[in-house]
Design a protein around this motif. Structure first.
Motif, short mmCIF file in Angstrom:
data_model
loop_
_atom_site.label_atom_id
_atom_site.label_comp_id
_atom_site.label_asym_id
_atom_site.label_seq_id
_atom_site.Cartn_x
_atom_site.Cartn_y
_atom_site.Cartn_z
N ALA A 50 -16.58 -3.85 97.33
CA ALA A 50 -15.93 -2.99 98.06
C ALA A 50 -16.35 -1.65 97.74
O ALA A 50 -16.55 -0.97 96.73
N GLU A 51 -16.31 -0.62 98.63
CA GLU A 51 -16.61 0.78 98.63
C GLU A 51 -15.32 1.60 98.83
O GLU A 51 -14.60 1.11 99.70
N TYR A 52 -15.21 2.54 98.01
CA TYR A 52 -13.77 3.33 98.26
C TYR A 52 -14.29 4.87 98.47
O TYR A 52 -15.42 5.31 97.73
N PRO A 53 -13.43 5.63 99.08
CA PRO A 53 -13.75 6.95 99.28
C PRO A 53 -13.85 7.85 98.15
O PRO A 53 -13.11 7.50 97.23
N SER A 54 -14.80 8.69 97.85
CA SER A 54 -14.92 9.62 96.72
C SER A 54 -14.02 10.85 96.99
O SER A 54 -14.37 11.46 98.16
N PRO A 55 -13.52 11.58 96.09
CA PRO A 55 -12.99 12.89 96.20
C PRO A 55 -14.38 13.80 96.35
O PRO A 55 -15.28 13.65 95.64
N ALA A 83 -12.74 17.93 92.66
CA ALA A 83 -11.72 17.05 92.18
C ALA A 83 -12.12 16.66 90.82
O ALA A 83 -11.36 16.16 90.06
N LEU A 84 -13.36 15.93 91.06
CA LEU A 84 -14.04 15.22 89.92
C LEU A 84 -14.13 15.85 88.63
O LEU A 84 -13.68 15.31 87.50
N ARG A 85 -14.23 17.38 88.76
CA ARG A 85 -14.22 18.03 87.34
C ARG A 85 -13.18 18.70 87.12
O ARG A 85 -13.05 19.56 85.96
N THR A 86 -12.04 18.74 87.85
CA THR A 86 -10.80 19.49 87.72
C THR A 86 -10.17 18.85 86.40
O THR A 86 -10.01 17.51 86.12
N LYS A 87 -9.84 19.75 85.47
CA LYS A 87 -8.92 19.55 84.23
C LYS A 87 -7.63 18.93 84.49
O LYS A 87 -7.03 19.52 85.02
N GLY A 134 -8.31 26.70 88.40
CA GLY A 134 -9.71 27.42 88.50
C GLY A 134 -10.82 26.12 88.70
O GLY A 134 -12.02 26.49 89.52
N SER A 135 -10.92 25.18 87.74
CA SER A 135 -11.53 24.21 87.82
C SER A 135 -11.54 23.36 89.11
O SER A 135 -12.44 22.39 89.43
N SER A 136 -10.54 23.51 89.75
CA SER A 136 -10.49 22.76 91.15
C SER A 136 -11.09 23.53 92.33
O SER A 136 -11.07 22.89 93.15
N THR A 137 -11.72 24.52 92.19
CA THR A 137 -12.56 25.22 93.04
C THR A 137 -14.02 25.20 92.64
O THR A 137 -14.38 24.58 91.71
N ASP A 138 -14.63 25.90 93.30
CA ASP A 138 -16.07 25.72 93.12
C ASP A 138 -16.82 26.80 92.34
O ASP A 138 -17.99 27.20 92.07
N ALA A 139 -15.78 27.73 92.02
CA ALA A 139 -16.12 29.10 91.11
C ALA A 139 -16.42 28.55 89.64
O ALA A 139 -16.24 27.35 89.33
N LYS A 140 -17.14 29.42 88.89
CA LYS A 140 -17.46 29.13 87.39
C LYS A 140 -16.37 29.85 86.65
O LYS A 140 -16.07 30.91 86.78
N LEU A 141 -15.86 28.88 85.73
CA LEU A 141 -14.84 29.41 84.52
C LEU A 141 -15.84 30.06 83.58
O LEU A 141 -16.56 29.54 82.97
N VAL A 142 -15.48 31.26 83.11
CA VAL A 142 -16.06 32.12 82.21
C VAL A 142 -15.02 32.52 81.24
O VAL A 142 -14.20 33.07 81.27
#
Length: 360
Positions: A2-7, A11-15, A116-124
């Protein structure tokens, strides 16, 4: 198979944030909460809420006018939120895009990195100095045209260190193209603010919470204050009903009971001095704090320490995983009674684990 929807990738990189599991019964010196209670006038208000009141969607605007009056702001400059966590989320969703950078002095409040990690921005991240003082020069050197958001907790958590007003002014001047969040969650224990700069600095946003000194953590209430040119975008990004009706009903009596607020803040300030005096007497290293907690250096036995304190029904927060905080434990300061209990448990625990000042 079975295939499942991916986030989405963000969302995958959100801490992930993992609150402590298990029982939290005991003297709670781990979450910087009010260790005693909210104003009795808040409980009176809760008793007056009817069943029909709970059928209505909440209206934040009337309470925002009250908060604006209490803080000397225009109502259009104030936005109530579901805790400061929602405030941070709203800021990140409003301003951070794929080409942007989020500048973050560390160690600091963990939810900045989470949202911050839930966005597409870069954390510095910019590491604080060894004494955890604000890394102004290092921060200024990392500001680029891509910098869109800078978060400054003042006083900072978990260190308790304050950021001088002159340093905040320098950041505001050096990054006019970026939103500068000054999170004043512990304002009542510090007494200094930059709210008066809202009209002068369109890139300044100030956050406050009603969870700490006011004792309303369970109701989830925070506040954003900003220039009206910025506030309209934040209002667009927030749910109109995210602050619940019970919280909105209870905030006015909490704000109006200044005598109770002043009593609790005074208890904490006295307790902080009592606790620091004990640390110096015992020989435990610590960092000066302007908040309702103190960061102490236990060293290699930090896990044994927190466990032994817990066995004495006193909860403290191990912060060793924070950048630059290896071996550190954060301990909340509450009422004088709770502080005395914490000091006694501290002394007994250090003896039990056979700790010596050389380990700090």
């Amino acid at each position: 198979m079975a295939e499942y929807p991916s986030p989405r990738k963000a969302a995958l990189r959100t801490k992930e944030y993992h609150p402590p599991l298990g029982s939290r019964d005991g003297v709670r010196l781990d979450f910087n909460e009010n260790t005693f209670a909210c104003s009795p006038k808040v409980l009176e208000m809760l008793g007056r809420i009817s069943r029909s009141d709970l059928t209505k969607y909440p209206e934040r605007e009337p309470v925002e006018r009250l908060v604006a009056s209490q803080t000397g702001l225009d109502p259009a400059q104030v936005l109530l939120t579901n805790g400061v966590d929602e405030a941070i989320h709203v800021l990140c969703q409003t301003y951070l895009d794929i080409s942007n950078e989020f500048l973050l002095p560390v160690p600091t409040y963990s939810m900045y990195e989470v949202y911050g990690s839930s966005t597409d921005a870069k954390l510095v991240c910019v590491q604080a100095t060894d004494d955890f003082s604000f890394p102004l020069d290092a921060l200024l050197s990392r500001i680029t045209p891509a910098t869109k958001l800078i978060a400054i907790a003042n006083p900072n958590s978990p260190t308790g260190r304050a950021v001088p007003r002159e340093a905040i002014l320098k950041v505001l001047e050096s990054a006019p193209h970026a939103i500068v969040l000054v999170d004043e969650a512990y304002f009542h224990f510090y007494g200094q603010t930059v709210l008066d700069l809202i009209d002068q600095a369109p890139n300044l946003v100030v956050a406050r919470t009603f969870s700490k000194a006011y004792g309303l953590a369970g109701l989830r209430l925070g506040m954003l204050a900003a220039h009206t040119t910025q506030m309209r975008w934040m209002r667009r990004m927030i749910s109109p009903y995210s602050v619940n009706g019970l919280a909105l009903a209870c905030l006015p009596p909490a704000i109006e009971d200044e005598a109770y607020l002043n009593w609790y803040v005074d208890e904490v300030l006295q307790g902080r001095k009592l606790f620091i005096d004990a640390l110096e007497r015992i020989g435990v290293a610590y960092w000066p704090s302007e908040a309702n907690f103190v960061l102490v250096k236990i060293g290699a036995k930090h896990k044994e320490f927190t466990s032994a304190m817990h066995r004495r029904n006193v909860l403290v927060r191990d912060r060793s995983s924070d950048p630059g905080c290896t071996g550190c434990v954060r301990i909340t300061v509450g009422t004088l009674e709770h502080t005395a209990i914490g000091v006694k448990a501290l002394e007994e625990t250090l003896m039990e684990i056979e700790w010596s000042p050389d380990e700090s």
